[in-house]
Scaffold this active site. Structure first.
Site, short mmCIF file in Angstrom:
data_model
loop_
_atom_site.label_atom_id
_atom_site.label_comp_id
_atom_site.label_asym_id
_atom_site.label_seq_id
_atom_site.Cartn_x
_atom_site.Cartn_y
_atom_site.Cartn_z
N TYR A 78 0.84 -1.20 0.00
CA TYR A 78 0.00 0.00 0.00
C TYR A 78 0.88 1.26 0.00
CZ TYR A 78 -3.03 3.76 1.44
OH TYR A 78 -3.67 4.98 1.49
N PHE A 85 15.65 19.57 -0.96
CA PHE A 85 14.29 19.13 -1.27
C PHE A 85 14.01 17.74 -0.70
CE2 PHE A 85 11.70 16.58 -4.22
CZ PHE A 85 10.48 17.24 -4.09
#
Ligand code: RWZ
Length: 362
Positions: free
Chosen positions: A159, A276
């Site tokens: 998932y 980032f």
């Protein structure tokens, strides 16, 4: 005085200002405005990227947010939702396609999705194909989990791969397409996403269990089943001991990804790209350190202190990353209780992380 500034420096300042300015293109202007509204933290780290890559990642973010908005809207019947999730990757090529759903900012995003589509179509083909492929795989993965539950640890990893690991894979491909980075192995990119996603799933226990009309839980039964018979029982005061044991088992499971994340970041060459990547990762390990052995995860929102967040936003080098991972690991190490069922496993992960960081210290 302006005349005293060396011409080359003037050029650099002008270039930097042009970089940070609001884009002329109305499609991109909408994308950046939307980005600041739906995610303050991602907006900051995305805006400090180099311009070309920055636009692609901003569009990638909003496309995935669109998919999230559809997935998360419980008013859409499953037989309508599933086919939309599966075909969403095709619709991003069609600015006349629209599906109105979601609430508040997300509703506005869906209402004006043609602006995201236009911005997407203005990206280079190399970027478009990465975004479309990851959206295809994520939408199909989400569709699969609408009808099946997260039970085993393998289900949990699968998932998380769909909703976050694929973000890591996509970002690595966008980095590579920009020419700024070498290609990174998929398993490391996947771990970058899993570490963030699992941290959010752990931190958001109470918010998710209290969801109306129906709670949506992602904690795997294979882990929580060792400590209780119903996941929602952990929020009740008389189950505190088992709740914390379960929490520590979940955190131990997440910590298994930390070394992969460090290896991934060690291979990043561009400083802006490193910032980032690293800021969300350090926020994640800081969150795990705050949540570890902390019953308040089951009582309310556990947040990292303002001062810590401010310091994390300052980081710029791999030395800073190793320093932060070392410090937050140590914070967890000090909280390990030998009577905790996961203590040995937790300590093993923590030792590995701290040793890895020490090896890479200057
Ligand atoms: C491109 C920098 C929007 C980041 C990922 C992408 C997609 C994240 C998990 C970030 C219901 C919304 C809560 C689906 C489970 N998904 N989203 C860059 C990005 C839906 C709940 C929330 C998931 C989750």
């Amino acid at each position: 005085h302006p005349d005293e500034i060396p011409p080359l420096l003037k050029l650099k300042i002008a270039a930097m200002q042009a970089q940070r300015a609001i884009p002329n293109d109305p499609n991109l202007a909408f994308c950046y405005r939307m980005l600041t509204r739906v995610s303050r933290s991602f907006s900051i780290v995305i805006q400090q990227l180099r311009p070309e890559l920055r636009d692609a990642i901003c569009v990638f973010y909003l496309v995935l947010r669109g998919l999230d908005t559809i997935e998360d809207d419980m008013a859409i019947p499953i037989e309508i939702k599933v086919p939309i999730l599966k075909t969403f990757h095709k619709h991003i090529y069609d600015p006349s396609w629209k599906f109105i759903c979601g609430e508040k900012n997300y509703k506005e995003l869906m209402n004006k999705f043609e602006l995201v589509s236009n911005a997407f179509l203005n990206l280079e083909e190399g970027y478009q194909s990465v975004i479309a492929e990851m959206t295809d795989r994520m939408g199909n993965g989400m569709a699969k989990f609408i009808e099946s539950e997260v039970i085993t640890v393998d289900d949990y990893d699968e998932y998380c791969h769909y909703v976050a690991g694929l973000v890591g894979l996509g970002l690595s491909r966008l980095f590579h397409a920009s020419g700024l980075e070498e290609f990174q192995p998929d398993d490391l990119s996947n771990s970058m996403g899993l570490f963030l996603q699992k941290t959010n799933i752990i931190r958001d226990y109470l918010e998710d269990i209290n969801e109306i009309p129906a709670p949506r839980m992602f904690w795997p039964h294979e882990i929580w089943g060792k400590f209780g018979t119903k996941l929602e029982d952990f929020k009740h005061e008389d189950n505190s001991e088992n709740a914390v044991k379960c929490l520590n088992a979940m955190i131990t499971n997440a910590l298994a990804h930390a070394i992969d994340c460090l290896r991934y970041m060690e291979a990043i060459e561009d400083e802006d790209n490193l910032r980032f990547c690293a800021i969300p990762q350090i926020m994640a390990i800081a969150t795990l350190a705050e949540c570890y052995n902390n019953i308040n995860v089951f009582r309310g929102v556990v947040k990292i202190r303002r001062g810590i967040t401010a310091k994390i936003m300052q980081m710029r080098s791999m030395d800073d990353v190793h320093g932060a991972f070392f410090d937050f690991s140590k914070k967890i190490a000090r909280k390990i209780d030998d009577k905790d069922p996961s203590a040995r496993a937790t300590r093993k992960h923590i030792e590995n992380i701290m040793e890895h960081c020490e090896l890479h210290f200057p």
